[in-house]
Design an enzyme around this catalytic site. Structure first.
Site, PDB file in Angstrom:
ATOM      1  N   ALA A 111      -2.790  -4.562 -14.255  1.00 44.45           N
ATOM      2  CA  ALA A 111      -2.740  -3.359 -15.095  1.00 44.45           C
ATOM      3  C   ALA A 111      -1.532  -3.407 -16.024  1.00 44.45           C
ATOM      4  O   ALA A 111      -0.517  -4.028 -15.714  1.00 44.45           O
ATOM      5  CB  ALA A 111      -2.668  -2.123 -14.202  1.00 44.45           C
ATOM      6  N   GLY A 148      -5.430  -6.297 -10.917  1.00 45.06           N
ATOM      7  CA  GLY A 148      -6.639  -6.306 -11.731  1.00 45.06           C
ATOM      8  C   GLY A 148      -6.957  -7.676 -12.295  1.00 45.06           C
ATOM      9  O   GLY A 148      -8.129  -8.003 -12.533  1.00 45.06           O
ATOM     10  N   GLU A 177      -8.860  -9.299  -9.651  1.00 46.86           N
ATOM     11  CA  GLU A 177     -10.177  -8.654  -9.539  1.00 46.86           C
ATOM     12  C   GLU A 177     -11.127  -9.166 -10.630  1.00 46.86           C
ATOM     13  O   GLU A 177     -12.322  -9.328 -10.394  1.00 46.86           O
ATOM     14  CB  GLU A 177     -10.019  -7.131  -9.608  1.00 46.86           C
ATOM     15  CG  GLU A 177      -9.426  -6.575  -8.308  1.00 46.86           C
ATOM     16  CD  GLU A 177      -9.204  -5.079  -8.337  1.00 46.86           C
ATOM     17  OE1 GLU A 177      -9.804  -4.376  -7.509  1.00 46.86           O
ATOM     18  OE2 GLU A 177      -8.433  -4.606  -9.185  1.00 46.86           O
ATOM     19  N   GLU A 218      -1.221  -4.113  -4.978  1.00 51.56           N
ATOM     20  CA  GLU A 218      -1.300  -2.667  -5.240  1.00 51.56           C
ATOM     21  C   GLU A 218      -0.644  -1.827  -4.150  1.00 51.56           C
ATOM     22  O   GLU A 218      -0.100  -0.758  -4.426  1.00 51.56           O
ATOM     23  CB  GLU A 218      -2.769  -2.239  -5.394  1.00 51.56           C
ATOM     24  CG  GLU A 218      -3.403  -2.642  -6.706  1.00 51.56           C
ATOM     25  CD  GLU A 218      -3.973  -4.057  -6.709  1.00 51.56           C
ATOM     26  OE1 GLU A 218      -4.662  -4.404  -7.679  1.00 51.56           O
ATOM     27  OE2 GLU A 218      -3.718  -4.820  -5.746  1.00 51.56           O
TER      28      GLU A 218
END
Length: 706
Positions: free
Chosen positions: A68, A107, A110, A130
């Site tokens: 992010a 992310g 991911e 996270e």
């Protein structure tokens, strides 16, 4: 024109039949709204392009994707949401390969998990950190990762937040291949071509079968749940991560994604997330001091340590572990032998735990020399004095250092309380003198208070920050006063705890109330660990200057008079019949407390745990405000980081002054004024706290003014 404006957020280039999509948002290709939009558009256009047979995702320059965009933290989310981008990648009818170099975190990983194949370059680092920000992977990570590598490995990675290297990732099945090339583009194209040549089609991570052995997977989830209950008591995101993985085991993929989203949003709204994000940014901000902006550090290769006790040995180990050359100085041969033995003990303990080999220990100790002759420090770039906390003893050491050290050598004192200005003024080179307050054990504790005296040169302060970086410490700049930031505040909230103990709360109840808040230990356990004799010596040193009107609780003195100094003597506030880990309540201590209450004419009253917390925190916050008000700490966040890394303050609460903002400064002030009715001298509200409440501002408003 800058690189950022010159290039699109995602570059598309067709290499024969493979469309290469390059994430371009330096330095780590974070997933900003522009990157997300461009990635979605590029994948959509590839679907309709008959020339494209496969897609390759890479990151510009040195990294794949750091996750992010931290600039968007706390902002209203802009579409498209990352889960939508991730789903679009996985749904692609054409094979998608992610080629990872540098980092693939959060992310970023991911996105790689949504790709159909993954190649990593040696040196790559993959992780889902996270949890460190009070969150869980919110773009399918909790659903895809366990399906790919099983619940146990997925939970270990998500609950620790640690980063895997490429070889570990291959072993777990997180990546399909470790590329030999030094560029992701080359490795990724080579792998994609092989794949197409073999007819390798789309292979979706959501269909992976690592969760199929139900009993084994359930046992792993249960084991993780028990571990979290012990290690991360009261923390929301670790529990939610486990719940999400359990959903992956028990439910269809789409249901799992919905549950992950629900749990993610709960974490996002949690004050724990606010506290952890504050700590994350504050750790970066403490590195910025006026001197680090104004001056360059001096060279730093050879370090001297004077004093081989627990503290000096720990400092020497920290310097050796950082690859520095270290010279240990002691007053005579027996003391020197003990000092070297203290250093060896640290490495021997690591060997016994299997974390170090004998060969590695020997290689490290080759950089250590030891002597009783100060003259051997004549080439040291920096010397740290770590002798007993006594001004005369320290000044005697510094007189020797002044005599033998080369021009420009940094002369540092590891004092916990004493006035560094007095040490500096006794030398011919006061501009070279600084305080480096390490915390015990110095090779493990992260905090390093950098104490800045009046006459120090800016490049000496910059050198101290450079040393902290080499030693992997978290540096906090502090001004000169008794106890600097941490110990000065500690002295005050410790007095508040003593007042409550004399007024009717037992030390055991106070400790329990603070453990329930999230501290690993309460103040009386900490006193037993540190050794009661240290605090006793400080109280004796200050006795002559103590305000005769101030309340003075003598209970600790009664224990010290009996030789009960805590763990090292087998008893303090607690009894340690079977060694340091066997603390039990001591009826004799409770009897001493009763006697002291009677002597002071106090009728004991009952305290609730919330009241204990309210008084303890009010004292800590109020003195923290004074420390900022007087410029001893640059900003409130410096106080927060000092307490998170040096005093066990629960990280998820963000530090005492962040906690104060969340609790509400008007309420803190109201508490202090309520307590002042019984003791107006101790409970004097900080001028800064009063000003902030009058202006309707909080501590955080002062973090951005430097």
């Amino acid at each position: 024109m800058s690189r950022e404006t010159a290039l699109p957020p995602v570059e598309s280039a067709l290499h024969e039949n493979i469309l290469v999509l390059t994430l371009n948002n330096p330095p780590v290709n974070a997933l900003s709204v522009e990157v997300r939009c461009a990635l979605l558009a590029a994948i959509d256009s590839a679907a309709d392009n008959p020339a494209v047979e496969a897609l390759l995702l890479v990151g510009a320059e040195r990294h794949f994707c750091g996750g992010a965009d931290i600039r968007e933290f706390g902002q209203t989310p802009q579409p498209p949401a990352l889960p939508d981008v991730v789903k679009r990648i996985e749904d692609s009818a054409k094979p998608v390969v992610a080629a990872i170099q540098g980092v693939a975190l959060g992310g970023g990983l991911e996105i790689a998990l949504a790709a159909h194949y993954r190649v990593a370059l040696s040196g790559a680092r993959l992780g889902l950190p996270e949890v460190l920000l009070g969150l869980l992977p919110g773009a399918g990570g909790t659903q895809r990762l366990p399906r790919l590598i099983g619940a146990q490995a997925a939970l270990e990675l998500m609950l620790s937040g640690r980063q895997l290297n490429a070889e570990e990732a291959l072993k777990l099945g997180l990546v399909d291949h470790v590329g030999e090339a030094d560029q992701a583009l080359i490795a990724g194209l080579a792998y994609s071509r092989q794949l197409l040549a073999k007819g390798g089609g789309v292979r979706r991570t959501r269909d992976a079968q690592a969760l199929s052995e139900q009993e084994t997977q359930r046992a792993a989830i249960e084991a993780a749940r028990q571990q979290v209950a012990q290690k991360s008591r009261g923390l929301l995101s670790p529990q939610h991560i486990i719940q999400a993985v359990e959903t992956a085991l028990d439910h269809a993929f789409e249901d799992g994604l919905r549950e992950e989203r629900r749990l993610f949003l709960e974490c996002l709204d949690s004050p724990q997330r606010t506290g952890l994000v504050h700590a994350f940014f504050a750790e970066r901000e403490v590195l910025k001091a006026p001197e680090t902006r104004a001056a360059m550090p001096r060279p730093l290769d050879q370090v001297g340590v004077v004093g081989g006790g627990t503290m000096g040995a720990g400092i020497a180990v920290a310097a050796l572990d950082a690859g520095l050359l270290v010279t240990l100085i002691e007053r005579d041969q027996p003391a020197l032998a003990r000092g070297c033995e203290n250093i060896e003990k640290v490495y021997d303990a690591l060997i016994s735990k299997g974390r170090l080999s004998a060969a590695e220990k020997n290689a490290t100790l080759e950089r250590l020399s030891a002597s009783t002759d100060y003259q051997t420090l004549d080439q040291a770039d920096l010397v740290i004095e770590a002798v007993f906390e006594d001004m005369a003893a320290k000044q005697a050491v510094f007189a020797e250092l002044d005599r033998v050290c080369k021009a420009g050598a940094v002369l540092a004192s590891n004092t916990s309380y004493l006035d560094i200005n007095l040490i500096a003024d006794s030398l011919s080179r006061p501009s070279d003198v600084i305080g480096l307050h390490f915390f015990s054990p110095a090779n493990i504790m992260k905090l390093l208070e950098i104490v800045v005296p009046d006459k120090v040169a800016p490049e000496v302060v910059a050198t101290a920050f450079a040393l902290a970086k080499k030693l992997r410490k978290v540096p906090v700049r502090a001004g000169v006063c008794d106890g600097f930031i941490g110990n000065r505040i500690l002295a005050v909230y410790r007095q508040a705890a003593d007042h409550m103990m004399e007024d009717g709360a037992s030390p055991y109840q106070i400790d329990q109330a603070l453990r329930d808040f999230g501290f690993p230990m309460g103040p009386f356990q900490v006193a037993d660990l540190a050794g009661g004799d240290i605090g006793w010596a400080t109280r004796q040193r200050k006795a002559a200057t103590r305000d005769p009107r101030a309340r003075y609780v003598q209970i600790a003195d009664r224990l010290c008079e009996r030789g009960w100094f805590g763990q090292k003597t087998g008893r303090g506030y607690y009894l340690y019949a079977q060694g340091p880990r066997s603390a039990s309540q001591d009826p004799e201590v409770l009897a001493i407390i009763d006697t002291e209450r009677a002597r002071a004419g106090i009728t004991p009253r009952v305290f609730s745990n919330p009241e204990i917390l309210r008084r303890y925190m009010a004292a800590m916050i109020n003195e923290g405000a004074n420390v900022v008000h007087e410029g001893i700490a640059l900003r409130p966040l410096d106080v927060d980081i000092t307490f998170i890394h040096g005093y066990g303050f629960p990280r998820h609460r963000g530090g005492p002054l962040k906690y104060a903002d969340q609790y509400g400064l008007p309420q803190v002030l109201a508490d202090i004024r309520e307590f002042a009715e019984e003791d107006p001298l101790f409970w004097t509200a900080s001028p800064l706290l009063v000003q902030l409440v009058e202006r309707g501002e909080n501590f955080d408003s002062l973090n951005h003014s430097h």
